[in-house]
Motif scaffolding. Structure first.
Motif, PDB file in Angstrom:
ATOM      1  N   SER A 158      61.251  73.052  15.188  1.00  0.00           N
ATOM      2  CA  SER A 158      62.332  74.019  14.976  1.00  0.00           C
ATOM      3  C   SER A 158      63.650  73.347  15.354  1.00  0.00           C
ATOM      4  O   SER A 158      63.795  72.836  16.470  1.00  0.00           O
ATOM      5  N   TRP A 159      64.597  73.353  14.400  1.00  0.00           N
ATOM      6  CA  TRP A 159      65.908  72.737  14.627  1.00  0.00           C
ATOM      7  C   TRP A 159      66.953  73.834  14.752  1.00  0.00           C
ATOM      8  O   TRP A 159      67.059  74.698  13.882  1.00  0.00           O
ATOM      9  N   THR A 160      67.736  73.798  15.840  1.00  0.00           N
ATOM     10  CA  THR A 160      68.764  74.806  16.102  1.00  0.00           C
ATOM     11  C   THR A 160      70.122  74.117  16.195  1.00  0.00           C
ATOM     12  O   THR A 160      70.251  73.062  16.849  1.00  0.00           O
ATOM     13  N   LEU A 161      71.103  74.706  15.543  1.00  0.00           N
ATOM     14  CA  LEU A 161      72.460  74.147  15.548  1.00  0.00           C
ATOM     15  C   LEU A 161      73.230  74.724  16.741  1.00  0.00           C
ATOM     16  O   LEU A 161      73.672  75.873  16.716  1.00  0.00           O
ATOM     17  N   VAL A 162      73.372  73.915  17.790  1.00  0.00           N
ATOM     18  CA  VAL A 162      74.055  74.348  19.010  1.00  0.00           C
ATOM     19  C   VAL A 162      75.242  73.407  19.254  1.00  0.00           C
ATOM     20  O   VAL A 162      75.052  72.201  19.463  1.00  0.00           O
ATOM     21  N   LYS A 163      76.446  73.972  19.221  1.00  0.00           N
ATOM     22  CA  LYS A 163      77.676  73.205  19.499  1.00  0.00           C
ATOM     23  C   LYS A 163      77.752  71.919  18.658  1.00  0.00           C
ATOM     24  O   LYS A 163      77.887  70.802  19.177  1.00  0.00           O
ATOM     25  N   ASN A 164      77.609  72.102  17.351  1.00  0.00           N
ATOM     26  CA  ASN A 164      77.722  71.001  16.391  1.00  0.00           C
ATOM     27  C   ASN A 164      76.679  69.905  16.600  1.00  0.00           C
ATOM     28  O   ASN A 164      76.891  68.752  16.216  1.00  0.00           O
ATOM     29  N   GLY A 212      62.247  60.446   8.200  1.00  0.00           N
ATOM     30  CA  GLY A 212      61.944  61.375   9.290  1.00  0.00           C
ATOM     31  C   GLY A 212      63.127  62.164   9.788  1.00  0.00           C
ATOM     32  O   GLY A 212      62.960  63.062  10.628  1.00  0.00           O
ATOM     33  N   ASN A 213      64.319  61.882   9.297  1.00  0.00           N
ATOM     34  CA  ASN A 213      65.498  62.637   9.723  1.00  0.00           C
ATOM     35  C   ASN A 213      65.629  63.934   8.932  1.00  0.00           C
ATOM     36  O   ASN A 213      65.108  64.065   7.824  1.00  0.00           O
ATOM     37  N   VAL A 214      66.368  64.875   9.519  1.00  0.00           N
ATOM     38  CA  VAL A 214      66.763  66.106   8.827  1.00  0.00           C
ATOM     39  C   VAL A 214      68.285  66.209   8.921  1.00  0.00           C
ATOM     40  O   VAL A 214      68.902  65.644   9.831  1.00  0.00           O
ATOM     41  N   ALA A 215      68.871  66.930   7.973  1.00  0.00           N
ATOM     42  CA  ALA A 215      70.335  67.036   7.950  1.00  0.00           C
ATOM     43  C   ALA A 215      70.734  68.353   7.314  1.00  0.00           C
ATOM     44  O   ALA A 215      69.931  69.020   6.644  1.00  0.00           O
ATOM     45  N   PRO A 229      76.484  64.239   5.380  1.00  0.00           N
ATOM     46  CA  PRO A 229      76.034  65.528   5.924  1.00  0.00           C
ATOM     47  C   PRO A 229      76.865  65.955   7.133  1.00  0.00           C
ATOM     48  O   PRO A 229      77.329  65.116   7.917  1.00  0.00           O
ATOM     49  N   SER A 230      77.041  67.260   7.274  1.00  0.00           N
ATOM     50  CA  SER A 230      77.818  67.778   8.409  1.00  0.00           C
ATOM     51  C   SER A 230      77.073  67.573   9.723  1.00  0.00           C
ATOM     52  O   SER A 230      77.686  67.295  10.755  1.00  0.00           O
ATOM     53  N   TYR A 231      75.743  67.736   9.683  1.00  0.00           N
ATOM     54  CA  TYR A 231      74.930  67.566  10.893  1.00  0.00           C
ATOM     55  C   TYR A 231      73.678  66.787  10.496  1.00  0.00           C
ATOM     56  O   TYR A 231      73.075  67.039   9.452  1.00  0.00           O
TER      57      TYR A 231
END
Length: 643
Positions: A405-411, A349-352, A363-365
Motif C-alpha cells: 500500500s502506497w500513501t502520499l504523505v507530504k509529497n 519495481g518502482n511505482v510513480a 512523474p510528480s512522485y
C-alpha cells in the motif's frame, strides 16, 4: 541462302500500346496497375448513314416513295368512273321513242369525247433526291469580351529613420545582458513565487530540462488553437469512421442467429512505440473518450525504455499526452475522484504518480530503493479510497510476492506491506537454524466493488488468493484455479460474489468466491492475455488470446460458446495483450505487441438488452443485472446439488 526460312510470328498485340497504366482503386484506396490493355489499333473510321432495305427504317422510306408516286393516277381514274356510271343509267331507260333517244345518245357521246380531248395529261411525280451527307455548313457566333479593368490603391509609405553607430564587443555584450534581464523579469511576473523556488531547487540538483519544459512562449500560446485545428482536420479525414461510430448498426445481425461482429473503427499508433508492446490500458473516469496506454516489453531479454501515452477518440492521429520513462511501464490506473492523476508500475519495481495538469514529462512522485520499492516487476496497480488523514492511497502487486500500500504523505510515497504471498509447504531449513519460506509471484489483483477490505490476488503458480486488508499473515481462501500463470482476475461490477479469471493455460473461468470450484470454464484454444467484464451487463465479458482473436460472450444468451470470435491482428508474429470496454459507448479497445491500439464497435447482438413481456416495462439497473446472473448461477448449482 535463298532456301533458308525465316519464321515470323504475327500477334494481335499492339507494340505501341502502353503496359504500365495505373488507375485509382477506391476499394483499396491506392493506385493499382491495370492487367488488361486494349490492343486494337484503328487506322481509319468514317461515320455513314446507309440504311438496310430489310430494316424497319428502310421499309418506311420505300412506303413513303410508293405512296407519293401513286397519288396522281388515282385522281384521273376517279373522273372516268363517273362517266361510265352516267352511261349505264342512260342505257337502262325504255326503248320507246327510239329516234329521240338515239339523237340524244349521239349528242352525249360527242360531248364526252370533247371533254376527253380537253382534259390535260396527268402531272409527273418528281423524284426525291437523297441529301448529300458530305455537305456541311459552318456557323459561327461571336461573344462580347468584357473589357479589362484595372484597380489600384496606394498605401502610405512606411516611416523610415536613419541610424548609425559603431558596434563594439562590449556594446553587443551589454545588449544581450539587457535582453536576458528583460526576459527573466517577464517570466517572474507570470509565474508565482512557489514555482520560482522550485526552479532554484531543480537548478541545484542539476536536473536536465526536457523538451516539453523548453518550449517557447510563442508555441504555448498557439498550442490550444493548433489542437482544435488538428481535431477539425482529423474529423474531416476520418469522417466515415466517425459516422460509423455514431450511427452504424449491423443490420445483418437479425439473420445471424444471435451471433455478433466487431466493426473496426480507429487505429491508434505512435512512431516511437513501434517496437514496444501495449502492457496496460485504462479509460479515464471523467472524460469518456480519453484513455491511457502503457508501453513496455514482456520479454526479459528485450527490456528498455517505456512510454505512457494518452489518446482521445476525437484525435486518432496523435496522442494528447506523451511521457517517457527509463524502464518499461507494466500497469497503470486512473484515480476516480482525481482523473488527472495516473498511478504507474514499472518493470524495475518502482511505482510513480503522473499529474496531467503539470507541464512536465517526469512523474510528480516516484518510489525509490530507500522508500521500499519492489524487487521485481510491478504487474498491477489500483487506486483505493483515501486513508483516515485524507491522503491519496493506491496498492501494487509484484513478482516479489508483496502486496504494498502506497500513501502520499507530504509529497512522498510511504509504503506499507499489506500481505506477503507465502507458498504452503515450501519452508526450507537455512543456515544456523533459520527457516526460509518461498514467496509466491503475484501477477494480478482486484478489489471488491462493495466490500472495501476484500481483494483477490492471482499468482504465477496458477493459484488465486482471497485476502483481506485486515489480515497480513493469512489468506481467507485459496483457489486452485489454473495450471499456469493467472494473467487477469476481476470482480463482476454488479454481482457481489462472482469474479472471473484467465490464464496462459487457454482457459477463462467464472467463480463464486464462496465455492471452491468454478461455475463456468471456457477453453479458447490459445493462451488468454486478458479478460474484462462489460459495464452495461452482468453476463457479458470479452477475452483476447495470443493467436490474435477477440472473443465476446453473453451468458444470458449462450452459456457454452462465444457470440463473437473475430480475428483482430492478422500478422503471425503479433499478439494481442489487453482489452478494455468503454464505460459509456459500445466500444472496446484492444492492444497488441506492435504498439498498436485498435478500437472496435460492438454489433447490436453483442449488447442486446432483455425484452419486455406484454404489458410490462423493461426494468434497468444493478438489481436486474444481479438477478439475471443469479438465475444463471442457480441453474449451474442445481445439477451439482442433485448429484
Amino acid at each position: 541462302e535463298l532456301k533458308e526460312e525465316f519464321t515470323r510470328i504475327l500477334t494481335a498485340n499492339n507494340p505501341h500500346a502502353p503496359q504500365n497504366i495505373v488507375r485509382y482503386s477506391f476499394k483499396d484506396r491506392a493506385y493499382k496497375p491495370i492487367s488488361y490493355v486494349d490492343q486494337m489499333a484503328i487506322h481509319f473510321s468514317l461515320n455513314g448513314n446507309m440504311i438496310l432495305k430489310d430494316s424497319d427504317e428502310g421499309r418506311r422510306q420505300s412506303i413513303r416513295l410508293s405512296t407519293a408516286a401513286a397519288k396522281a393516277p388515282v385522281e384521273t381514274s376517279a373522273v372516268t368512273s363517273e362517266e361510265e356510271e352516267i352511261k349505264d343509267e342512260e342505257s337502262t331507260e325504255d326503248t320507246q321513242a327510239a329516234g329521240e333517244e338515239q339523237a340524244e345518245g349521239s349528242g352525249i357521246a360527242e360531248v364526252a369525247e370533247a371533254v376527253k380531248a380537253e382534259e390535260p395529261p396527268p402531272p409527273r411525280v418528281k423524284e426525291q433526291k437523297l441529301a448529300n451527307q458530305f455537305n456541311f455548313i459552318e456557323r459561327a457566333s461571336r461573344t462580347l469580351n468584357n473589357p479589362m479593368r484595372e484597380r489600384a490603391c496606394q498605401s502610405e509609405p512606411t516611416p523610415c529613420k536613419n541610424f548609425s553607430a559603431t558596434a563594439n564587443q562590449w556594446k553587443i555584450y551589454d545588449a544581450y545582458v539587457e535582453e536576458l534581464q528583460k526576459m527573466e523579469r517577464s517570466k517572474e511576473k507570470e509565474k508565482p513565487k512557489a514555482q520560482i523556488a522550485k526552479r532554484e531547487e531543480e537548478k541545484k540538483k542539476g536536473r536536465k530540462l526536457t523538451s516539453l519544459e523548453l518550449q517557447s512562449d510563442d508555441i504555448t500560446k498557439i498550442s490550444k488553437a493548433a489542437k482544435i485545428m488538428e481535431r477539425m482536420v482529423n474529423q474531416n479525414t476520418f469522417d466515415d469512421i466517425a459516422q460509423d461510430f455514431k450511427y452504424f448498426e449491423d443490420a445483418s445481425d437479425e439473420y445471424r442467429d444471435q451471433q455478433g461482429t466487431l466493426l473496426p473503427l480507429w487505429k491508434f499508433q505512435y512512431d516511437k512505440t513501434k517496437r514496444l508492446a501495449v502492457t496496460a490500458i485504462s479509460w479515464n473516469p471523467k472524460y469518456k473518450d480519453l484513455f491511457a496506454v502503457g508501453y513496455g516489453s514482456y520479454d526479459f531479454m528485450k527490456q528498455g525504455q517505456g512510454m505512457l501515452l494518452l489518446y482521445t477518440m476525437k484525435n486518432p492521429s496523435f496522442p494528447e499526452y506523451v511521457f517517457s520513462s527509463e524502464s518499461g511501464i507494466m500497469c497503470l490506473d486512473f484515480h476516480n475522484d482525481h482523473p488527472y492523476l495516473v498511478a504507474v508500475g514499472f518493470y524495475d519495481g518502482n511505482v510513480a504518480i503522473y499529474n496531467l495538469k503539470k507541464a512536465t514529462s517526469q512523474p510528480s512522485y516516484k518510489s525509490s530503493a530507500k522508500s521500499g520499492k519492489h524487487t521485481e516487476p510491478v504487474w498491477q496497480v489500483k487506486w483505493q479510497k483515501d486513508d483516515m488523514d485524507n491522503n491519496l492511497n493506491f496498492f501494487s502487486v509484484s513478482s516479489d510476492g508483496r502486496i504494498v500500500s502506497w500513501t502520499l504523505v507530504k509529497n512522498e510515497l510511504v509504503h506499507t506491506d499489506v500481505i506477503k504471498l507465502s507458498v504452503e509447504g515450501t519452508t526450507m531449513q537455512g543456515p544456523e537454524g533459520l527457516q526460509l519460506q518461498t514467496l509466491g509471484c503475484g501477477t494480478s489483483f482486484d478489489f471488491h466493488k462493495k466490500i472495501d477490505y476484500l481483494f483477490l490476488v492471482g499468482t504465477e503458480e496458477g493459484k488465486i488468493y482471497k485476502c483481506s486488508k485486515c489480515y497480513s499473515s493469512q489468506f481467507l481462501d485459496v483457489f486452485e484455479a489454473h495450471h499456469m500463470a493467472v494473467d487477469s482476475v476481476s470482480w463482476n461490477p454488479y454481482h457481489l460474489k462472482v469474479f472471473i479469471s484467465c490464464s496462459s493455460d487457454w482457459t477463462v473461468k467464472i467463480w463464486d468466491h464462496t465455492i471452491k470450484t468454478p461455475m463456468f470454464i471456457y477453453d479458447l484454444n490459445s493462451a488468454v492475455g486478458d479478460v474484462a467484464w462489460s459495464p452495461y451487463s452482468s453476463t457479458v465479458f470479452a477475452a483476447v488470446t495470443t493467436d490474435g482473436k477477440a472473443h465476446v460472450f453473453d451468458l444470458n444468451i449462450n452459456k457454452y460458446e462465444a457470440l463473437c470470435t473475430q480475428l483482430v491482428v492478422a500478422k503471425k508474429k503479433n499478439k494481442i495483450t489487453h482489452i478494455q470496454f468503454n464505460p459509456v459507448y459500445p466500444v472496446v479497445i484492444i492492444g497488441d505487441e506492435r504498439g498498436h491500439v485498435t478500437s472496435l464497435k460492438l454489433s447490436p447482438n453483442l449488447r442486446r438488452m432483455p425484452k419486455a413481456k406484454k404489458g410490462q416495462e423493461v426494468k434497468k439497473g444493478p438489481e436486474v443485472e444481479i438477478a439475471k446472473l443469479d438465475k444463471l448461477l442457480n441453474l449451474v448449482r442445481e445439477p451439482e446439488s442433485k448429484a
